[in-house]
Design a protein around this motif. Sequence first.
Motif, PDB file in Angstrom:
ATOM      1  N   GLU A  73       0.828  -1.213   0.000  1.00  0.00           N
ATOM      2  CA  GLU A  73       0.000   0.000   0.000  1.00  0.00           C
ATOM      3  C   GLU A  73       0.857   1.255   0.000  1.00  0.00           C
ATOM      4  OE1 GLU A  73      -2.416  -3.377   1.144  1.00  0.00           O
ATOM      5  OE2 GLU A  73      -0.478  -2.677   1.878  1.00  0.00           O
ATOM      6  N   GLU A  76       2.319   1.776  -3.483  1.00  0.00           N
ATOM      7  CA  GLU A  76       1.250   2.128  -4.417  1.00  0.00           C
ATOM      8  C   GLU A  76       0.736   3.543  -4.180  1.00  0.00           C
ATOM      9  OE1 GLU A  76      -1.833  -0.749  -4.844  1.00  0.00           O
ATOM     10  OE2 GLU A  76      -0.499  -2.198  -5.836  1.00  0.00           O
ATOM     11  N   GLN A  77       0.788   4.031  -2.945  1.00  0.00           N
ATOM     12  CA  GLN A  77       0.422   5.429  -2.694  1.00  0.00           C
ATOM     13  C   GLN A  77       1.357   6.371  -3.445  1.00  0.00           C
ATOM     14  OE1 GLN A  77       0.394   5.604   1.584  1.00  0.00           O
ATOM     15  NE2 GLN A  77      -1.600   4.616   1.751  1.00  0.00           N
ATOM     16  N   SER A 101      -3.085  -3.738  -5.104  1.00  0.00           N
ATOM     17  CA  SER A 101      -3.884  -3.633  -3.887  1.00  0.00           C
ATOM     18  C   SER A 101      -5.075  -2.701  -4.129  1.00  0.00           C
ATOM     19  CB  SER A 101      -3.020  -3.097  -2.739  1.00  0.00           C
ATOM     20  OG  SER A 101      -2.897  -1.687  -2.825  1.00  0.00           O
ATOM     21  N   ARG A 102      -5.878  -2.538  -3.089  1.00  0.00           N
ATOM     22  CA  ARG A 102      -7.020  -1.624  -3.181  1.00  0.00           C
ATOM     23  C   ARG A 102      -6.563  -0.187  -3.411  1.00  0.00           C
ATOM     24  NH1 ARG A 102     -11.081  -3.938  -5.015  1.00  0.00           N
ATOM     25  NH2 ARG A 102     -11.624  -1.753  -5.213  1.00  0.00           N
ATOM     26  N   VAL A 103      -5.343   0.161  -3.036  1.00  0.00           N
ATOM     27  CA  VAL A 103      -4.872   1.538  -3.247  1.00  0.00           C
ATOM     28  C   VAL A 103      -4.936   1.883  -4.737  1.00  0.00           C
ATOM     29  CG1 VAL A 103      -2.883   3.087  -3.092  1.00  0.00           C
ATOM     30  CG2 VAL A 103      -3.438   1.581  -1.175  1.00  0.00           C
TER      31      VAL A 103
END
Length: 197
Positions: A73, A76-77, A101-103
């Motif tokens: 995460e 990915e941010q 990921s969800r990010v």
Amino acid sequence: MERNVGKGHRLAVFASGNGSNFEAIAAACADGRLDARVVLLVCDRPGAYVCERAARLGVETFAFRPKDYVSKEAYEQDIVRMLDERGVELVCLAGYMRILSRVMLDAYGGRIVNIHPSLLPAFKGAHAIRDAFEYGVKVYGVTVHYVNDELDGGKIIAQRAFDYTGADVQELEAMVHAVEHPLYVEAIAGLLAGRNR
């Protein structure tokens, strides 16, 4: 080859290895087959050959080591911030060997596509060509699909099949790549033009 000179839509390509699909996309931008340009290559292996391709083509690269981050995460941010800063409209995975990921999915869901070397839903995963070859199929193919939170499970955008009855997996891999490059460019062109939704 001309540099990545397209002036239209803004693409990012994610890759982990050799980068032949990355170069096919960049070449299509340069010669006008795609009304777009690749504004960022994202690579999780700084030594990968795709980074050399990007340097030669004048494409900005973010090459990172996942182990330098506390979590998926976290990196990915950073990626999402860079995509946002560059106004990326479409993310094209091209041999990127990490599950998102969800990010990423929350930020760019519906705008992330992938190319996979099998006729999905058959032979998902990282070893699709060899798995299909060892299974003994006679019709192989390539799939372009949207990315969601299921491995190789998003909605199919385009597929192309071909027959192969030989016994040389390297020959088969070369045939797959020969199909991948034009199919991915055609699918991206359709998405950018509002088709293939």
